[in-house]
Design a protein around this motif. Structure first.
Motif, PDB file in Angstrom:
ATOM      1  N   HIS A 140       7.834   8.051   8.130  1.00  0.00           N
ATOM      2  CA  HIS A 140       8.428   8.256   6.806  1.00  0.00           C
ATOM      3  C   HIS A 140       9.857   8.759   6.970  1.00  0.00           C
ATOM      4  CE1 HIS A 140       5.225   7.266   3.931  1.00  0.00           C
ATOM      5  NE2 HIS A 140       4.461   7.402   5.009  1.00  0.00           N
ATOM      6  N   ARG A 184       0.841  -1.202   0.000  1.00  0.00           N
ATOM      7  CA  ARG A 184       0.000   0.000   0.000  1.00  0.00           C
ATOM      8  C   ARG A 184       0.880   1.258   0.000  1.00  0.00           C
ATOM      9  NH1 ARG A 184      -0.810   4.682   2.598  1.00  0.00           N
ATOM     10  NH2 ARG A 184      -0.571   3.669   4.623  1.00  0.00           N
ATOM     11  N   ASP A 185       1.525   1.567   1.106  1.00  0.00           N
ATOM     12  CA  ASP A 185       2.359   2.774   1.125  1.00  0.00           C
ATOM     13  C   ASP A 185       3.572   2.586   0.208  1.00  0.00           C
ATOM     14  OD1 ASP A 185       2.572   5.360   1.969  1.00  0.00           O
ATOM     15  OD2 ASP A 185       2.752   4.900   4.094  1.00  0.00           O
ATOM     16  N   HIS A 221       4.182   4.792  12.583  1.00  0.00           N
ATOM     17  CA  HIS A 221       4.282   4.721  11.116  1.00  0.00           C
ATOM     18  C   HIS A 221       5.122   5.922  10.691  1.00  0.00           C
ATOM     19  CE1 HIS A 221       2.153   4.289   7.040  1.00  0.00           C
ATOM     20  NE2 HIS A 221       2.786   5.442   6.937  1.00  0.00           N
ATOM     21  N   ASN A 229       9.422   4.544   3.597  1.00  0.00           N
ATOM     22  CA  ASN A 229       8.906   4.248   4.942  1.00  0.00           C
ATOM     23  C   ASN A 229      10.036   3.619   5.762  1.00  0.00           C
ATOM     24  OD1 ASN A 229       6.452   4.313   3.149  1.00  0.00           O
ATOM     25  ND2 ASN A 229       5.434   3.825   5.054  1.00  0.00           N
TER      26      ASN A 229
HETATM   27 ZN    ZN Z   1       2.529   6.607   5.147  1.00  0.00          ZN
END
Ligand code: ZN
Ligand code: KIV
Length: 511
Positions: free
Chosen positions: A204, A13-14, A202, A238
Protein backbone atom coordinates in the motif's frame (compact mmCIF):
# COMPACT_ATOMS: atom_id res chain seq x y z
CA UNK A 1 15.83 -17.67 -10.69
CA UNK A 2 12.59 -17.72 -12.69
CA UNK A 3 12.40 -14.81 -15.16
CA UNK A 4 8.59 -14.69 -15.32
CA UNK A 5 6.88 -12.03 -13.25
CA UNK A 6 3.21 -12.75 -12.53
CA UNK A 7 0.86 -9.79 -12.40
CA UNK A 8 -2.00 -10.15 -9.94
CA UNK A 9 -4.49 -7.34 -10.44
CA UNK A 10 -6.68 -6.40 -7.51
CA UNK A 11 -8.44 -3.35 -9.00
CA UNK A 12 -11.78 -5.12 -8.61
CA UNK A 13 -11.17 -6.00 -4.96
CA UNK A 14 -8.65 -3.81 -3.14
CA UNK A 15 -9.13 -1.02 -5.71
CA UNK A 16 -12.86 -1.16 -5.24
CA UNK A 17 -12.39 -0.51 -1.54
CA UNK A 18 -11.59 3.14 -2.37
CA UNK A 19 -14.42 5.35 -1.14
CA UNK A 20 -17.03 5.79 -3.85
CA UNK A 21 -15.38 3.30 -6.23
CA UNK A 22 -17.92 0.56 -5.70
CA UNK A 23 -18.95 -0.96 -9.04
CA UNK A 24 -21.89 -2.82 -10.48
CA UNK A 25 -21.53 -6.34 -11.84
CA UNK A 26 -21.64 -4.99 -15.41
CA UNK A 27 -18.91 -2.45 -14.68
CA UNK A 28 -16.75 -5.11 -13.05
CA UNK A 29 -17.22 -7.35 -16.07
CA UNK A 30 -16.16 -4.56 -18.42
CA UNK A 31 -12.99 -3.99 -16.42
CA UNK A 32 -12.31 -7.74 -16.14
CA UNK A 33 -12.50 -8.09 -19.93
CA UNK A 34 -10.00 -5.26 -20.33
CA UNK A 35 -7.70 -6.84 -17.73
CA UNK A 36 -7.80 -10.08 -19.69
CA UNK A 37 -6.91 -8.18 -22.84
CA UNK A 38 -4.09 -6.54 -20.95
CA UNK A 39 -2.81 -10.01 -20.16
CA UNK A 40 -2.87 -9.99 -16.35
CA UNK A 41 -2.18 -13.44 -14.90
CA UNK A 42 -4.65 -13.23 -12.03
CA UNK A 43 -7.78 -11.08 -11.70
CA UNK A 44 -8.86 -10.73 -8.07
CA UNK A 45 -12.53 -10.25 -8.90
CA UNK A 46 -13.84 -9.55 -5.40
CA UNK A 47 -14.52 -10.84 -1.93
CA UNK A 48 -17.30 -13.40 -2.30
CA UNK A 49 -18.37 -13.46 1.35
CA UNK A 50 -18.73 -9.67 1.47
CA UNK A 51 -22.16 -9.66 -0.16
CA UNK A 52 -24.31 -11.75 -2.51
CA UNK A 53 -23.69 -9.03 -5.12
CA UNK A 54 -19.95 -9.49 -4.85
CA UNK A 55 -20.26 -13.28 -5.14
CA UNK A 56 -22.49 -12.85 -8.18
CA UNK A 57 -20.00 -10.51 -9.87
CA UNK A 58 -17.12 -12.95 -9.26
CA UNK A 59 -19.19 -15.78 -10.73
CA UNK A 60 -20.02 -13.72 -13.83
CA UNK A 61 -16.34 -12.84 -14.29
CA UNK A 62 -15.35 -16.49 -13.77
CA UNK A 63 -17.77 -17.47 -16.54
CA UNK A 64 -16.60 -14.78 -18.96
CA UNK A 65 -12.82 -14.86 -18.59
CA UNK A 66 -10.77 -17.47 -20.44
CA UNK A 67 -7.15 -16.38 -20.33
CA UNK A 68 -6.58 -15.10 -16.79
CA UNK A 69 -6.99 -16.88 -13.47
CA UNK A 70 -10.04 -15.58 -11.59
CA UNK A 71 -9.62 -15.23 -7.85
CA UNK A 72 -11.77 -14.47 -4.82
CA UNK A 73 -10.51 -13.20 -1.50
CA UNK A 74 -11.57 -15.06 1.67
CA UNK A 75 -10.78 -14.60 5.33
CA UNK A 76 -9.44 -17.73 7.00
CA UNK A 77 -12.80 -19.12 8.05
CA UNK A 78 -15.14 -21.75 6.67
CA UNK A 79 -17.94 -19.42 5.54
CA UNK A 80 -15.62 -17.18 3.52
CA UNK A 81 -13.73 -20.07 1.92
CA UNK A 82 -16.92 -21.83 0.87
CA UNK A 83 -18.35 -18.59 -0.58
CA UNK A 84 -15.11 -18.02 -2.53
CA UNK A 85 -15.00 -21.65 -3.68
CA UNK A 86 -18.55 -21.48 -5.03
CA UNK A 87 -17.98 -18.12 -6.73
CA UNK A 88 -14.90 -19.25 -8.68
CA UNK A 89 -16.39 -22.62 -9.66
CA UNK A 90 -17.21 -21.62 -13.27
CA UNK A 91 -13.66 -20.37 -13.88
CA UNK A 92 -11.38 -22.12 -16.33
CA UNK A 93 -8.64 -21.37 -13.80
CA UNK A 94 -9.80 -20.32 -10.34
CA UNK A 95 -7.86 -19.27 -7.25
CA UNK A 96 -8.82 -18.80 -3.60
CA UNK A 97 -6.82 -16.13 -1.81
CA UNK A 98 -7.16 -16.60 1.92
CA UNK A 99 -5.65 -14.36 4.56
CA UNK A 100 -5.29 -13.79 8.27
CA UNK A 101 -3.43 -11.13 10.19
CA UNK A 102 -0.10 -12.11 11.75
CA UNK A 103 1.12 -8.95 13.49
CA UNK A 104 0.90 -8.71 17.30
CA UNK A 105 -1.32 -5.62 17.10
CA UNK A 106 -3.80 -7.24 14.69
CA UNK A 107 -3.84 -10.61 16.49
CA UNK A 108 -4.36 -9.07 19.91
CA UNK A 109 -6.57 -6.08 19.20
CA UNK A 110 -8.52 -7.06 16.10
CA UNK A 111 -8.72 -10.85 15.94
CA UNK A 112 -8.36 -11.45 19.70
CA UNK A 113 -6.59 -14.69 18.87
CA UNK A 114 -3.36 -16.20 20.13
CA UNK A 115 -0.54 -16.89 17.66
CA UNK A 116 -1.26 -20.64 17.96
CA UNK A 117 -4.91 -20.06 17.02
CA UNK A 118 -3.84 -17.96 14.04
CA UNK A 119 -1.55 -20.72 12.73
CA UNK A 120 -4.32 -23.27 13.20
CA UNK A 121 -6.91 -21.11 11.38
CA UNK A 122 -4.50 -20.44 8.50
CA UNK A 123 -3.75 -24.13 8.00
CA UNK A 124 -7.42 -25.09 8.21
CA UNK A 125 -8.35 -22.39 5.69
CA UNK A 126 -5.73 -23.52 3.17
CA UNK A 127 -6.78 -27.17 3.51
CA UNK A 128 -10.45 -26.30 3.02
CA UNK A 129 -9.65 -24.07 0.04
CA UNK A 130 -7.75 -26.98 -1.55
CA UNK A 131 -11.05 -28.87 -1.69
CA UNK A 132 -12.20 -26.30 -4.27
CA UNK A 133 -9.01 -25.59 -6.21
CA UNK A 134 -5.38 -26.54 -6.22
CA UNK A 135 -4.49 -22.88 -6.74
CA UNK A 136 -4.52 -21.48 -3.20
CA UNK A 137 -2.80 -18.27 -2.16
CA UNK A 138 -2.14 -17.37 1.45
CA UNK A 139 -1.52 -13.83 2.74
CA UNK A 140 -0.20 -12.81 6.12
CA UNK A 141 -2.05 -9.55 6.63
CA UNK A 142 0.10 -6.79 8.13
CA UNK A 143 3.23 -8.85 7.43
CA UNK A 144 5.15 -5.59 7.60
CA UNK A 145 4.58 -5.36 11.38
CA UNK A 146 4.73 -9.11 12.03
CA UNK A 147 7.61 -10.78 13.82
CA UNK A 148 9.91 -12.55 11.43
CA UNK A 149 10.05 -15.82 13.42
CA UNK A 150 6.27 -15.98 13.53
CA UNK A 151 5.94 -15.25 9.80
CA UNK A 152 8.36 -18.09 9.06
CA UNK A 153 6.30 -20.41 11.28
CA UNK A 154 3.00 -19.48 9.57
CA UNK A 155 4.43 -19.75 6.06
CA UNK A 156 6.05 -23.15 6.81
CA UNK A 157 2.68 -24.40 8.01
CA UNK A 158 0.57 -23.10 5.09
CA UNK A 159 3.02 -24.38 2.49
CA UNK A 160 2.85 -27.78 4.18
CA UNK A 161 -0.97 -27.49 3.98
CA UNK A 162 -0.77 -26.89 0.21
CA UNK A 163 -0.59 -23.11 -0.46
CA UNK A 164 1.01 -22.44 -3.84
CA UNK A 165 1.50 -18.67 -3.58
CA UNK A 166 2.71 -16.87 -0.47
CA UNK A 167 1.86 -13.21 -0.33
CA UNK A 168 3.68 -10.77 1.92
CA UNK A 169 1.59 -7.60 2.31
CA UNK A 170 2.56 -4.20 3.56
CA UNK A 171 -1.04 -3.61 4.55
CA UNK A 172 -0.48 -0.19 6.06
CA UNK A 173 2.16 1.15 3.67
CA UNK A 174 4.79 1.37 6.40
CA UNK A 175 7.91 -0.13 4.85
CA UNK A 176 10.75 1.36 2.87
CA UNK A 177 12.39 -0.32 -0.12
CA UNK A 178 15.62 -1.50 1.53
CA UNK A 179 13.77 -3.11 4.46
CA UNK A 180 11.04 -4.62 2.28
CA UNK A 181 13.59 -6.19 -0.04
CA UNK A 182 15.50 -7.59 2.94
CA UNK A 183 12.30 -9.02 4.41
CA UNK A 184 11.49 -10.87 1.20
CA UNK A 185 15.05 -12.19 0.96
CA UNK A 186 15.09 -13.43 4.54
CA UNK A 187 11.70 -15.14 4.21
CA UNK A 188 12.74 -16.96 1.07
CA UNK A 189 15.95 -18.05 2.77
CA UNK A 190 14.34 -19.24 6.00
CA UNK A 191 10.98 -20.75 4.99
CA UNK A 192 11.06 -24.49 4.28
CA UNK A 193 10.19 -25.45 0.68
CA UNK A 194 10.27 -21.80 -0.33
CA UNK A 195 11.36 -22.91 -3.80
CA UNK A 196 8.06 -24.79 -4.25
CA UNK A 197 5.91 -21.64 -4.11
CA UNK A 198 5.62 -18.28 -5.85
CA UNK A 199 6.53 -15.40 -3.55
CA UNK A 200 4.29 -12.41 -3.88
CA UNK A 201 4.23 -8.86 -2.61
CA UNK A 202 1.28 -6.54 -1.97
CA UNK A 203 2.10 -2.96 -1.00
CA UNK A 204 0.00 0.00 0.00
CA UNK A 205 1.03 3.53 -0.75
CA UNK A 206 0.60 5.42 2.54
CA UNK A 207 4.16 6.78 2.39
CA UNK A 208 4.22 6.93 -1.40
CA UNK A 209 6.50 3.88 -1.66
CA UNK A 210 4.17 1.08 -2.80
CA UNK A 211 5.79 0.74 -6.22
CA UNK A 212 9.34 1.12 -4.91
CA UNK A 213 8.70 -1.44 -2.17
CA UNK A 214 7.15 -3.90 -4.63
CA UNK A 215 10.14 -3.53 -6.95
CA UNK A 216 12.54 -4.09 -4.05
CA UNK A 217 10.69 -7.33 -3.32
CA UNK A 218 11.05 -8.35 -6.97
CA UNK A 219 14.78 -7.70 -6.81
CA UNK A 220 14.90 -10.03 -3.85
CA UNK A 221 12.95 -12.94 -5.30
CA UNK A 222 9.25 -12.06 -5.40
CA UNK A 223 7.73 -13.26 -8.68
CA UNK A 224 4.17 -12.07 -8.24
CA UNK A 225 3.20 -8.45 -7.68
CA UNK A 226 -0.27 -7.47 -6.50
CA UNK A 227 -1.27 -4.14 -7.91
CA UNK A 228 -4.10 -2.05 -9.34
CA UNK A 229 -4.73 0.04 -12.42
CA UNK A 230 -3.88 3.70 -11.72
CA UNK A 231 -2.78 2.63 -8.20
CA UNK A 232 -6.44 2.69 -7.14
CA UNK A 233 -7.06 1.46 -3.61
CA UNK A 234 -7.98 2.28 -0.05
CA UNK A 235 -6.43 5.39 1.50
CA UNK A 236 -3.38 6.29 -0.63
CA UNK A 237 -3.94 3.27 -2.86
CA UNK A 238 -2.07 0.15 -3.93
CA UNK A 239 1.04 -0.25 -6.07
CA UNK A 240 0.25 0.89 -9.59
CA UNK A 241 0.23 -1.89 -12.19
CA UNK A 242 1.41 0.30 -15.03
CA UNK A 243 4.42 1.58 -13.11
CA UNK A 244 5.47 -1.91 -11.99
CA UNK A 245 5.09 -3.39 -15.46
CA UNK A 246 6.96 -0.61 -17.23
CA UNK A 247 9.71 -0.32 -14.61
CA UNK A 248 10.48 -4.02 -14.88
CA UNK A 249 10.28 -3.97 -18.70
CA UNK A 250 12.31 -0.80 -19.15
CA UNK A 251 14.96 -1.91 -16.64
CA UNK A 252 15.05 -5.60 -17.46
CA UNK A 253 18.79 -5.31 -17.12
CA UNK A 254 18.24 -4.73 -13.39
CA UNK A 255 15.19 -6.87 -12.60
CA UNK A 256 16.10 -9.89 -14.75
CA UNK A 257 12.47 -10.79 -15.25
CA UNK A 258 9.42 -9.62 -17.21
CA UNK A 259 5.65 -9.95 -17.22
CA UNK A 260 3.44 -11.05 -20.11
CA UNK A 261 1.44 -7.84 -20.07
CA UNK A 262 0.47 -6.36 -23.44
CA UNK A 263 1.55 -2.84 -22.55
CA UNK A 264 -0.39 -1.28 -25.43
CA UNK A 265 -3.53 -2.02 -23.43
CA UNK A 266 -2.35 -0.03 -20.40
CA UNK A 267 -3.76 3.38 -21.36
CA UNK A 268 -7.17 1.99 -22.42
CA UNK A 269 -7.32 0.09 -19.09
CA UNK A 270 -6.41 3.23 -17.18
CA UNK A 271 -9.10 5.27 -18.93
CA UNK A 272 -11.75 2.62 -18.39
CA UNK A 273 -11.03 2.33 -14.66
CA UNK A 274 -10.92 6.08 -14.25
CA UNK A 275 -14.23 6.53 -16.05
CA UNK A 276 -16.05 3.78 -14.21
CA UNK A 277 -14.83 4.70 -10.74
CA UNK A 278 -14.84 8.46 -11.20
CA UNK A 279 -11.23 8.62 -9.96
CA UNK A 280 -9.35 10.97 -12.32
CA UNK A 281 -5.74 10.35 -13.28
CA UNK A 282 -3.44 13.22 -12.39
CA UNK A 283 -1.78 14.71 -15.52
CA UNK A 284 1.75 14.07 -14.25
CA UNK A 285 1.07 10.44 -13.23
CA UNK A 286 3.80 8.15 -14.60
CA UNK A 287 2.85 6.17 -17.73
CA UNK A 288 -0.87 7.02 -17.84
CA UNK A 289 -0.99 10.75 -16.98
CA UNK A 290 -1.91 13.04 -19.87
CA UNK A 291 1.52 14.72 -19.65
CA UNK A 292 3.59 11.58 -19.08
CA UNK A 293 5.08 11.82 -22.57
CA UNK A 294 4.70 15.56 -23.24
CA UNK A 295 7.89 17.55 -23.75
CA UNK A 296 7.37 21.18 -22.90
CA UNK A 297 10.83 22.68 -22.69
CA UNK A 298 12.51 23.77 -25.92
CA UNK A 299 15.72 21.93 -25.09
CA UNK A 300 13.83 18.67 -24.59
CA UNK A 301 11.74 19.15 -27.73
CA UNK A 302 14.83 19.86 -29.76
CA UNK A 303 16.56 16.77 -28.34
CA UNK A 304 13.59 14.48 -29.00
CA UNK A 305 13.24 15.76 -32.56
CA UNK A 306 16.91 15.08 -33.23
CA UNK A 307 16.99 11.73 -31.51
CA UNK A 308 14.01 10.44 -29.59
CA UNK A 309 15.95 8.58 -26.92
CA UNK A 310 17.68 11.74 -25.72
CA UNK A 311 14.76 12.36 -23.42
CA UNK A 312 12.45 9.35 -23.79
CA UNK A 313 13.06 6.08 -22.00
CA UNK A 314 9.77 4.56 -23.21
CA UNK A 315 7.64 5.13 -26.28
CA UNK A 316 4.16 6.55 -25.74
CA UNK A 317 2.65 4.18 -28.29
CA UNK A 318 4.13 1.17 -26.49
CA UNK A 319 1.87 1.83 -23.49
CA UNK A 320 -1.19 2.59 -25.59
CA UNK A 321 -1.00 6.34 -26.15
CA UNK A 322 -2.07 7.23 -29.65
CA UNK A 323 -2.13 3.56 -30.54
CA UNK A 324 -5.83 3.89 -31.07
CA UNK A 325 -5.99 6.58 -33.67
CA UNK A 326 -8.41 7.47 -36.37
CA UNK A 327 -10.94 4.73 -36.72
CA UNK A 328 -14.12 5.49 -38.56
CA UNK A 329 -15.94 8.39 -40.14
CA UNK A 330 -19.33 9.50 -41.31
CA UNK A 331 -19.28 7.24 -44.35
CA UNK A 332 -18.29 4.06 -42.52
CA UNK A 333 -20.83 1.29 -42.79
CA UNK A 334 -22.32 -1.17 -40.36
CA UNK A 335 -19.86 -3.94 -41.29
CA UNK A 336 -16.84 -1.69 -40.66
CA UNK A 337 -18.39 -0.58 -37.37
CA UNK A 338 -18.97 -4.18 -36.30
CA UNK A 339 -15.49 -5.31 -37.22
CA UNK A 340 -13.90 -2.33 -35.43
CA UNK A 341 -15.83 -3.20 -32.27
CA UNK A 342 -14.60 -6.80 -32.54
CA UNK A 343 -11.03 -5.55 -32.94
CA UNK A 344 -11.49 -3.51 -29.75
CA UNK A 345 -12.75 -6.60 -27.95
CA UNK A 346 -16.24 -5.14 -27.54
CA UNK A 347 -18.92 -7.79 -27.67
CA UNK A 348 -22.51 -6.69 -28.18
CA UNK A 349 -24.67 -9.60 -27.21
CA UNK A 350 -27.63 -8.99 -29.53
CA UNK A 351 -28.33 -7.72 -33.03
CA UNK A 352 -30.58 -5.09 -31.43
CA UNK A 353 -27.71 -3.80 -29.27
CA UNK A 354 -25.54 -3.58 -32.37
CA UNK A 355 -28.22 -1.65 -34.26
CA UNK A 356 -28.69 0.80 -31.40
CA UNK A 357 -24.95 1.32 -31.05
CA UNK A 358 -24.63 1.84 -34.82
CA UNK A 359 -27.39 4.44 -34.77
CA UNK A 360 -25.59 6.26 -31.96
CA UNK A 361 -22.36 6.07 -33.92
CA UNK A 362 -24.05 7.71 -36.93
CA UNK A 363 -25.41 10.47 -34.68
CA UNK A 364 -21.95 11.05 -33.28
CA UNK A 365 -20.38 11.03 -36.75
CA UNK A 366 -22.76 13.83 -37.73
CA UNK A 367 -21.37 15.96 -34.91
CA UNK A 368 -17.74 14.90 -34.94
CA UNK A 369 -15.65 14.57 -38.08
CA UNK A 370 -13.25 11.90 -36.88
CA UNK A 371 -14.22 9.04 -34.61
CA UNK A 372 -11.44 7.43 -32.60
CA UNK A 373 -11.30 4.11 -30.75
CA UNK A 374 -11.82 5.95 -27.47
CA UNK A 375 -15.02 7.49 -28.87
CA UNK A 376 -16.32 4.06 -29.77
CA UNK A 377 -15.49 2.70 -26.34
CA UNK A 378 -17.31 5.59 -24.69
CA UNK A 379 -20.25 5.30 -27.04
CA UNK A 380 -20.71 1.61 -26.36
CA UNK A 381 -20.20 2.11 -22.61
CA UNK A 382 -22.74 4.91 -22.67
CA UNK A 383 -25.17 2.57 -24.39
CA UNK A 384 -24.37 -0.07 -21.77
CA UNK A 385 -25.00 2.41 -18.95
CA UNK A 386 -28.33 3.37 -20.39
CA UNK A 387 -29.39 -0.18 -21.11
CA UNK A 388 -28.58 -1.52 -17.65
CA UNK A 389 -31.36 -0.10 -15.54
CA UNK A 390 -33.18 2.42 -17.58
CA UNK A 391 -35.80 3.85 -15.33
CA UNK A 392 -34.79 7.36 -16.38
CA UNK A 393 -33.73 8.21 -19.89
CA UNK A 394 -32.92 11.59 -21.42
CA UNK A 395 -35.07 12.50 -24.41
CA UNK A 396 -34.01 16.10 -25.10
CA UNK A 397 -32.82 19.20 -23.37
CA UNK A 398 -32.43 22.93 -23.90
CA UNK A 399 -30.17 25.13 -21.83
CA UNK A 400 -29.97 28.94 -21.96
CA UNK A 401 -26.80 30.49 -20.66
CA UNK A 402 -26.09 34.15 -21.32
CA UNK A 403 -23.77 36.68 -19.70
CA UNK A 404 -25.65 38.54 -16.98
CA UNK A 405 -28.61 36.11 -17.04
CA UNK A 406 -29.42 33.21 -14.73
CA UNK A 407 -28.79 29.94 -16.61
CA UNK A 408 -31.98 27.99 -17.22
CA UNK A 409 -32.46 24.35 -18.25
CA UNK A 410 -35.46 22.54 -19.65
CA UNK A 411 -35.34 18.77 -19.99
CA UNK A 412 -37.57 16.05 -21.29
CA UNK A 413 -36.89 12.57 -19.98
CA UNK A 414 -38.74 9.31 -19.48
CA UNK A 415 -39.46 7.74 -16.11
CA UNK A 416 -40.30 4.06 -16.67
CA UNK A 417 -41.42 4.97 -20.18
CA UNK A 418 -43.65 7.92 -19.17
CA UNK A 419 -42.53 11.28 -20.48
CA UNK A 420 -41.70 13.94 -17.87
CA UNK A 421 -40.61 17.54 -18.18
CA UNK A 422 -38.33 19.43 -15.84
CA UNK A 423 -37.21 23.05 -15.62
CA UNK A 424 -34.81 24.78 -13.31
CA UNK A 425 -32.35 27.63 -12.78
CA UNK A 426 -28.80 27.27 -11.54
CA UNK A 427 -25.49 28.99 -11.08
CA UNK A 428 -24.35 27.49 -14.39
CA UNK A 429 -25.89 25.35 -17.14
CA UNK A 430 -24.92 22.05 -15.50
CA UNK A 431 -26.23 23.18 -12.12
CA UNK A 432 -29.47 24.28 -13.79
CA UNK A 433 -29.86 20.88 -15.47
CA UNK A 434 -29.27 18.98 -12.21
CA UNK A 435 -31.65 21.25 -10.28
CA UNK A 436 -34.29 20.78 -12.95
CA UNK A 437 -34.00 16.99 -12.76
CA UNK A 438 -34.07 17.04 -8.95
CA UNK A 439 -37.17 19.22 -8.94
CA UNK A 440 -39.06 16.33 -10.56
CA UNK A 441 -37.24 13.19 -9.39
CA UNK A 442 -36.73 14.46 -5.81
CA UNK A 443 -34.13 11.81 -4.99
CA UNK A 444 -32.66 13.98 -2.24
CA UNK A 445 -29.24 12.60 -3.23
CA UNK A 446 -26.11 14.56 -2.37
CA UNK A 447 -23.69 15.35 -5.18
CA UNK A 448 -20.24 14.16 -4.02
CA UNK A 449 -18.27 14.51 -7.21
CA UNK A 450 -18.61 15.99 -10.66
CA UNK A 451 -15.80 15.55 -13.16
CA UNK A 452 -15.37 16.00 -16.90
CA UNK A 453 -12.75 14.35 -19.08
CA UNK A 454 -12.31 14.89 -22.76
CA UNK A 455 -12.19 11.53 -24.50
CA UNK A 456 -10.02 12.72 -27.37
CA UNK A 457 -8.42 16.07 -28.06
CA UNK A 458 -9.98 19.01 -29.94
CA UNK A 459 -12.96 21.20 -29.27
CA UNK A 460 -15.27 18.75 -31.05
CA UNK A 461 -14.18 15.96 -28.67
CA UNK A 462 -16.74 14.09 -26.62
CA UNK A 463 -16.79 14.97 -22.96
CA UNK A 464 -17.18 12.13 -20.52
CA UNK A 465 -18.79 13.18 -17.28
CA UNK A 466 -18.79 11.31 -13.98
CA UNK A 467 -21.28 12.20 -11.27
CA UNK A 468 -21.08 10.64 -7.80
CA UNK A 469 -24.27 10.69 -5.74
CA UNK A 470 -24.93 9.59 -2.15
CA UNK A 471 -28.33 8.61 -0.83
CA UNK A 472 -29.06 6.92 2.51
CA UNK A 473 -25.49 5.70 2.88
CA UNK A 474 -25.24 4.36 -0.68
CA UNK A 475 -22.74 5.91 -3.05
CA UNK A 476 -23.00 5.46 -6.81
CA UNK A 477 -21.14 6.77 -9.85
CA UNK A 478 -22.97 7.72 -13.03
CA UNK A 479 -21.36 8.34 -16.41
CA UNK A 480 -22.45 10.00 -19.62
CA UNK A 481 -20.68 10.95 -22.84
CA UNK A 482 -21.59 13.47 -25.50
CA UNK A 483 -19.98 16.17 -27.63
CA UNK A 484 -22.05 18.61 -25.55
CA UNK A 485 -20.82 18.41 -21.97
CA UNK A 486 -24.09 19.72 -20.54
CA UNK A 487 -25.92 16.86 -22.24
CA UNK A 488 -23.20 14.44 -21.03
CA UNK A 489 -23.74 15.82 -17.52
CA UNK A 490 -27.51 15.27 -17.62
CA UNK A 491 -26.96 11.73 -18.90
CA UNK A 492 -24.46 11.06 -16.12
CA UNK A 493 -26.88 12.40 -13.50
CA UNK A 494 -29.69 10.21 -14.83
CA UNK A 495 -27.34 7.22 -14.96
CA UNK A 496 -26.51 7.72 -11.28
CA UNK A 497 -30.23 8.09 -10.45
CA UNK A 498 -30.90 4.86 -12.34
CA UNK A 499 -28.35 3.09 -10.19
CA UNK A 500 -29.87 4.47 -7.01
CA UNK A 501 -33.31 3.42 -8.22
CA UNK A 502 -32.22 -0.06 -9.26
CA UNK A 503 -30.86 -1.02 -5.81
CA UNK A 504 -28.57 -3.33 -7.76
CA UNK A 505 -25.51 -1.28 -6.97
CA UNK A 506 -23.44 -3.14 -4.47
CA UNK A 507 -22.90 -1.97 -0.94
CA UNK A 508 -19.33 -1.19 0.05
CA UNK A 509 -17.56 -4.51 -0.45
CA UNK A 510 -15.69 -4.51 2.86
CA UNK A 511 -17.20 -7.00 5.29
ZN1 ZN B 1 -4.43 -4.53 0.41
O1 KIV C 1 -3.53 -5.09 2.28
C1 KIV C 1 -3.71 -6.27 2.59
O2 KIV C 1 -3.11 -6.81 3.52
C2 KIV C 1 -4.69 -7.03 1.82
C3 KIV C 1 -4.71 -8.49 2.06
C4 KIV C 1 -6.08 -9.02 2.07
C5 KIV C 1 -3.84 -9.18 1.06
O3 KIV C 1 -5.36 -6.48 0.98
Amino acid sequence: MNDRLYIFDTTLRDGEQSPGASMTKEEKLRIARQLEKLGVDVIEAGFAAASPGDADAIKAIAEAIQNSTVCSLARANERDIRAAGEAIKPAKRGRIHTFIATSPIHMEKKLRMTPDQVVEAAVKAVKLAKEYTDDVEFSAEDAVRSEMDFLVRVFDAVIEAGAKTINVPDTVGYSIPALWGERMKELIARVKNSDKVIWSTHCHNDLGMAVANSLAAVMNGARQVECTINGLGERAGNASLEEIVMAVRTRRDVFKCDSRIDATQIVPASKLVSTITGYPVQPNKAIVGANAFAHESGIHQDGVLKHRETYEIMRAEDVGWHANRLTLGKLSGRAAFKSKLAELGIVLETEEALNTAFARFKDLADKKREIFDEDLQALVSDEGYAAEHERFKLVSMKVCSETGEVPHARLVFTDDGAERQAEGDGSGPVDAAFKALESVVASGATLLLYSVNNITSGTDAQGEVTVRLAQDGRVVNGQGADTDIVVASAKAYLHALNKLASKRERAHPQV
